[in-house]
Design a protein around this motif. Structure first.
Motif: not given
Length: 268
Positions: A101-124
């Motif tokens: 029941g935490l209440d830390f987020v200020a009203e009307d300020t929350r937004i979805n700012l960015l989208e990222n992608k998940v990647a499979l990476v390998v060493p050199e």
């Protein structure tokens, strides 16, 4: 008389400097480790544009940042790499997520700012010749492979868990068989791959680009869902208005150009 005038001038100058120092506003931003490079670049842009503001960052895994906020750490703006960690601080979120029941987020300020992608990476050199998530799943089932992933409280780790589940793989069994190693945030996973201490790792596309890693595959939304970065000003913010202004700036074309340069995108 000259000494008196000089003394008065020094006192006046001291008063001016004192007022200037007092007028400086510090905005404390807690942000996912995967935003380190972009937000550092944006800091220089914003402080040049708004010289009476100083940005102070705390970069770490979203789970660690969420815990620090819950425990009373000073923070004006929180940017998470996953919805879960923001939901856990938001009283308007489903109670099955915000169980305390935490209440830390200020009203009307929350937004979805960015989208990222998940990647499979390998060493050199890609020593194991891993070319896709499909190939990795077979290696994890039957082959000799060592993969790095984020902890379960880290968003990139949670996305990786979904990918493992998508392929019907048991994380606990893989860990017991010595096929998995963990990082407390995405930067630790990235470092393990860059140093060649693992055969592959699952990170964000943006971190792969910043670190110059080889990406061999990208996860689809079917595999792990959308990777959304929510942002919100906190109710406990000491500099709420200034934090709102900075959050507005992060949505401008100038800031978005920095994000998009490494692979972030606007949320459609």
């Amino acid at each position: 008389m000259k000494k008196l005038v000089s003394l008065l001038l020094l006192l006046a100058l001291g008063s001016i400097l004192c007022v200037t120092a007092q007028a400086q506003t510090e905005i404390v931003v807690f942000a996912a480790a995967s935003m380190t490079e972009t937000l550092t670049e944006i800091k220089a842009l914003y402080e040049a544009k708004v010289p009476d503001v100083t940005l102070t960052y705390n970069f770490d895994s979203s789970g660690t940042l969420k815990t620090q906020i819950e425990e009373g750490a000073v923070c004006d703006l929180f940017i998470s790499a996953g919805q879960k960690q923001m939901d856990q601080l938001d009283i308007t979120a489903d109670s099955s997520v915000d169980t305390a029941g935490l209440d830390f987020v200020a009203e009307d300020t929350r937004i979805n700012l960015l989208e990222n992608k998940v990647a499979l990476v390998v060493p050199e050199g890609n020593p194991k010749g891993i070319e896709s998530f499909d190939a990795l799943s077979e290696l994890l089932k039957d082959g000799d492979v060592f993969m790095a992933m984020g902890n379960s409280d880290v968003p990139v780790g949670q996305y990786t868990q979904k990918i493992l589940a998508y392929y019907g793989l048991d994380e606990a069994e893989l860990a017991a068989a010595g096929k998995l190693t963990y990082g407390t945030n995405v930067k630790e996973v990235t470092t393990q791959v860059a140093e060649g201490s693992v055969d592959c790792g699952v990170v964000y596309a943006t971190d792969a680009k910043s670190a110059g890693l080889t990406v061999v595959d990208g996860a689809t939304a079917e595999m792990c869902g959308q990777v959304i970065y929510p942002a919100a000003v906190l109710k406990t913010a000491a500099q709420g208005d200034a934090a709102r202004a900075f959050l507005d700036y992060l949505q401008t074309d100038e800031a978005m150009a920095v994000f998009e340069a490494v692979g972030f995108s606007k949320v459609e």
